[in-house]
Scaffold this motif. Sequence first.
Motif, mmCIF file in Angstrom:
data_model
loop_
_atom_site.group_PDB
_atom_site.id
_atom_site.type_symbol
_atom_site.label_atom_id
_atom_site.label_comp_id
_atom_site.label_asym_id
_atom_site.label_seq_id
_atom_site.Cartn_x
_atom_site.Cartn_y
_atom_site.Cartn_z
ATOM 1 N N ARG A 1 0.844 -1.187 0.000
ATOM 2 C CA ARG A 1 0.000 0.000 0.000
ATOM 3 C C ARG A 1 0.885 1.245 0.000
ATOM 4 N NH1 ARG A 1 -2.470 1.464 4.219
ATOM 5 N NH2 ARG A 1 -1.196 0.216 5.613
ATOM 6 N N PHE A 2 0.466 2.263 -0.722
ATOM 7 C CA PHE A 2 1.205 3.523 -0.687
ATOM 8 C C PHE A 2 0.608 4.386 0.407
ATOM 9 C CE2 PHE A 2 4.159 4.288 -4.368
ATOM 10 C CZ PHE A 2 4.305 2.950 -4.668
ATOM 11 N N SER A 3 1.410 4.578 1.432
ATOM 12 C CA SER A 3 0.949 5.272 2.609
ATOM 13 C C SER A 3 2.149 6.064 3.105
ATOM 14 C CB SER A 3 0.488 4.183 3.585
ATOM 15 O OG SER A 3 0.251 4.690 4.840
ATOM 16 N N ALA A 4 1.914 7.242 3.658
ATOM 17 C CA ALA A 4 3.020 8.167 3.928
ATOM 18 C C ALA A 4 4.171 7.515 4.698
ATOM 19 C CB ALA A 4 2.502 9.387 4.679
ATOM 20 N N TYR A 5 3.847 6.787 5.773
ATOM 21 C CA TYR A 5 4.926 6.280 6.622
ATOM 22 C C TYR A 5 5.760 5.196 5.924
ATOM 23 C CZ TYR A 5 2.685 1.803 7.743
ATOM 24 O OH TYR A 5 2.151 0.549 7.662
ATOM 25 N N LYS A 6 5.237 4.612 4.862
ATOM 26 C CA LYS A 6 6.000 3.579 4.156
ATOM 27 C C LYS A 6 7.028 4.172 3.186
ATOM 28 C CE LYS A 6 2.509 -0.074 4.652
ATOM 29 N NZ LYS A 6 2.828 -1.510 4.734
ATOM 30 N N ALA B 1 5.167 -1.243 -7.174
ATOM 31 C CA ALA B 1 3.726 -1.442 -7.390
ATOM 32 C C ALA B 1 3.003 -1.110 -6.098
ATOM 33 C CB ALA B 1 3.424 -2.884 -7.803
ATOM 34 N N GLY B 2 1.742 -0.758 -6.197
ATOM 35 C CA GLY B 2 0.953 -0.532 -4.992
ATOM 36 C C GLY B 2 -0.166 0.466 -5.231
ATOM 37 N N LYS B 3 -1.177 0.365 -4.389
ATOM 38 C CA LYS B 3 -2.315 1.271 -4.482
ATOM 39 C C LYS B 3 -2.295 2.232 -3.293
ATOM 40 C CE LYS B 3 -5.540 -2.070 -6.560
ATOM 41 N NZ LYS B 3 -6.772 -2.855 -6.297
ATOM 42 N N ALA B 4 -2.829 3.424 -3.515
ATOM 43 C CA ALA B 4 -3.044 4.365 -2.413
ATOM 44 C C ALA B 4 -4.555 4.460 -2.209
ATOM 45 C CB ALA B 4 -2.479 5.735 -2.773
ATOM 46 N N HIS B 5 -4.999 4.492 -0.960
ATOM 47 C CA HIS B 5 -6.435 4.669 -0.735
ATOM 48 C C HIS B 5 -6.878 5.940 -1.470
ATOM 49 C CE1 HIS B 5 -10.243 5.606 1.189
ATOM 50 N NE2 HIS B 5 -10.291 4.345 1.587
ATOM 51 N N PRO B 6 -8.023 5.868 -2.190
ATOM 52 C CA PRO B 6 -8.442 7.010 -3.017
ATOM 53 C C PRO B 6 -8.551 8.331 -2.245
ATOM 54 C CG PRO B 6 -9.794 5.084 -3.496
ATOM 55 C CD PRO B 6 -8.904 4.705 -2.351
ATOM 56 N N LYS B 7 -8.714 8.254 -0.935
ATOM 57 C CA LYS B 7 -8.803 9.497 -0.158
ATOM 58 C C LYS B 7 -7.461 9.910 0.428
ATOM 59 C CE LYS B 7 -12.917 11.138 -0.264
ATOM 60 N NZ LYS B 7 -14.157 10.578 0.235
ATOM 61 N N ASP B 8 -6.425 9.109 0.203
ATOM 62 C CA ASP B 8 -5.122 9.385 0.807
ATOM 63 C C ASP B 8 -4.270 10.207 -0.161
ATOM 64 O OD1 ASP B 8 -2.616 9.415 1.929
ATOM 65 O OD2 ASP B 8 -2.410 7.234 2.105
ATOM 66 N N GLU B 9 -4.310 11.515 0.007
ATOM 67 C CA GLU B 9 -3.614 12.392 -0.946
ATOM 68 C C GLU B 9 -2.099 12.204 -0.867
ATOM 69 O OE1 GLU B 9 -5.227 13.843 -3.274
ATOM 70 O OE2 GLU B 9 -7.188 13.372 -2.394
#
Length: 742
Positions: A504-509, A537-545
């Motif tokens: 997942r694409f998330s800031a802390y990663k 590869a990876g998805k970001a939650h659609p609301k996670d700018e």
Amino acid sequence: MNKPLAKDLMKIIEDPCRMIAGNRWGTFFGVSQETLDQVWGQLTSPSGNSIVYISMEIGCDRDVYDPVKDFLQTHDFQEISDPVFNDFAAKFINGPEKIPNYSGGLGILAGDTLKSFADLKIPVAAISLLYRKGYFSQLVDQNLGQISTADQWQPAATPSLYLLQDPDNPGSPLEIEILFYDQHERETLATAQLWLKMEINKDLDFFVPEILLDFCIPSSPESICQVCQRLYDSASEESKATQRRLLGASVRPVMNKLGLTARSIHLNEQHGITVVLHLMAEYLENKLGQDYRTNSSDDDILEAARAVSQQIVYTIHTPVKAGHDRFEHGIVAKIGGAFCLRILHLLALDQDDRSSYNFTKLAMLINRATNSVSRLHKEVTRKQFPEFQKKITAVTNGVHHLTWISEARAAFYDSISEFTGWRENPTVFSRALDLQDNESFRKGLEEAWLKDTRRLTGFIDEMFIDHRISRDETWIDPPNYICLLDDKECRLDPKVFTIGFARRFSAYKRADLIFDNINILADIVVSNNHPVNFIFAGKAHPKDEMGKALIKRILDVQEDLYRKTDGLAKLVFITGYDMKIAKILVSGVHAWLNTPKRPLEASGTSGMKAALNGVPNISTLDGWWAEGYHEGKTGWKFGLESQITSESFGEAKEQLLYEQDAASFYQVLPDILQCFYNPARRGEFMDRAVNNIGLNCPIFNTHRMAAEYIKRYDLELPEDTEEELAILAEAYESDAFTGGGE
Ligand SMILES: *Cc1c(COP(=O)(O)O)cnc(C)c1O
């Protein structure tokens, strides 16, 4: 070479029609009538000797693991004339592979766990929601970045999923109803159909049923249907809270309807925690009668909480704020009854914001075992929840080895007599340590590895072709700079050192960490003349700018990196990350990269998938890697390892330590490249690969993890099962370590 065929399997081979079984809820395929009756009998036995496992998401796509399909494909059933068998068999072989009910690690862990329970014959039933539009499908455009679209899938067409039937109402689906509220806060009923997904083991003689609740049906209020279409719908705080409540409130109705008697409920993360409100209400009704809502004193409620605690095992999965549900009183008041609010007021007031209820706090309070998911995460969780310090223990996560070991690696492991029985007992992999100097072992591993790397580069070739075609047909620009270069340049060479990163694409990663200073990175590559492929590869939650910006950043550096390295470094982004792509990646790359800000990665599991294939990790010393690193014997570490304080939990960009950790990565990279490319040091690279098999395979699998969890359950199991579990659990003790993180 492996264990003799299970008795059930032999009977099924003699008469494949034995794979059809039925009970009052429907007709199922893949296990015999005896197995169906036996498993269902255990789950509904008055003894209550079973577990109900609750998870918001479950990942178990069939294209990475489906023993029923494998069985059908490896046996010849031409002669069979039973139309029911033939229909089922055709559906299993040709039917859709995807069950898009997961977003990432948490769901895949749930799926892997349930598969291991099935393998080990542990009586467990799982409950989750079914999302008609899945999580989301990812398109990526070079200029726009991630674009999300609905996941379209058809549960009814999906093999191993069955809509349960109502025995009292032939031809109609079985339904449960839960009390809910409409937009005017009037009481209403939300109705769900029940889908059954069977997690069948490889011998086809045990299974774990997953009950997936489908609230998106005509008799449910429109508002409920809307909210349940997508996993982690976050259109509003209210829709988030509604999803949580639907999960928690459904547990008891599902158990009652199906007769599930489990004494213990395992909460995979706190999403389903509202089940405890219902259990407490049952307790109080038993004690005080129908008018319990008005007659309960606060002491009665506390007593009920203590009693219900004995039924709950809770696993906390993240120190990251977004992973913990806090809802304002007003939102909860819209979807919960007055008595529930009273309980929440007593037990779940958020310490920092007394106008919110904190569901993690409630989960921490009401359980008889709280588990964190790695040793380091235990220390972190204890810091974050000091009032619960004493009861927080660790069971380090694992992955289902039968799912994540590639076909080529599995065939290689099969050829090694020391590994006999690895499918049942992954602790045999520790014998790899005796094979460290065995040249043919090392060569065999390299050959299997190359097959997997070719598979990965072939997959990327095809993706590029697809993207070029769809560019001509749609307006989407391929999200890969090299995709539009000439034929030679856009192909990846499997002999080139290939680093993978996917999650997942998330800031802390911090997916873009290693590109923090392109000039330094390019210098390392160019000065050693060592080509490198980076596959992301990876998805970001659609609301996670922030998450979406990270994807965009990966796309944006592609050309720069390519030019500054004269084409030596190629950075590829694979779209639509899912379990299938994960399996191709973790086995195909030469090293698996993870860059979380320590200590925010509670465990991480994709690195374990790599390790099971012998692939070394390059990672900050966070999550499971603090346990799997073995002083460098299995891979490389980088990044700051400072003391854990409240500052460590900051997730704002300026707190994410980009500069320091990127610099640390640039320090280790030249040595890693040397190990791969320099013939005199190549042995060191392969040592790490062999050590992964010998040191990490026995530990970071869900068989071992299940064996540790079972100690937290109150199950009585047959003696041979207990023996099997003892062997698995002996390989490791997650909770043994106490000094970490300080
Ligand atoms: C394993 C897996 C994950 C979890 O990856 P982490 O590195 O643990 O974050 C996420 N998505 C998919 C598709 C996976 O297979």
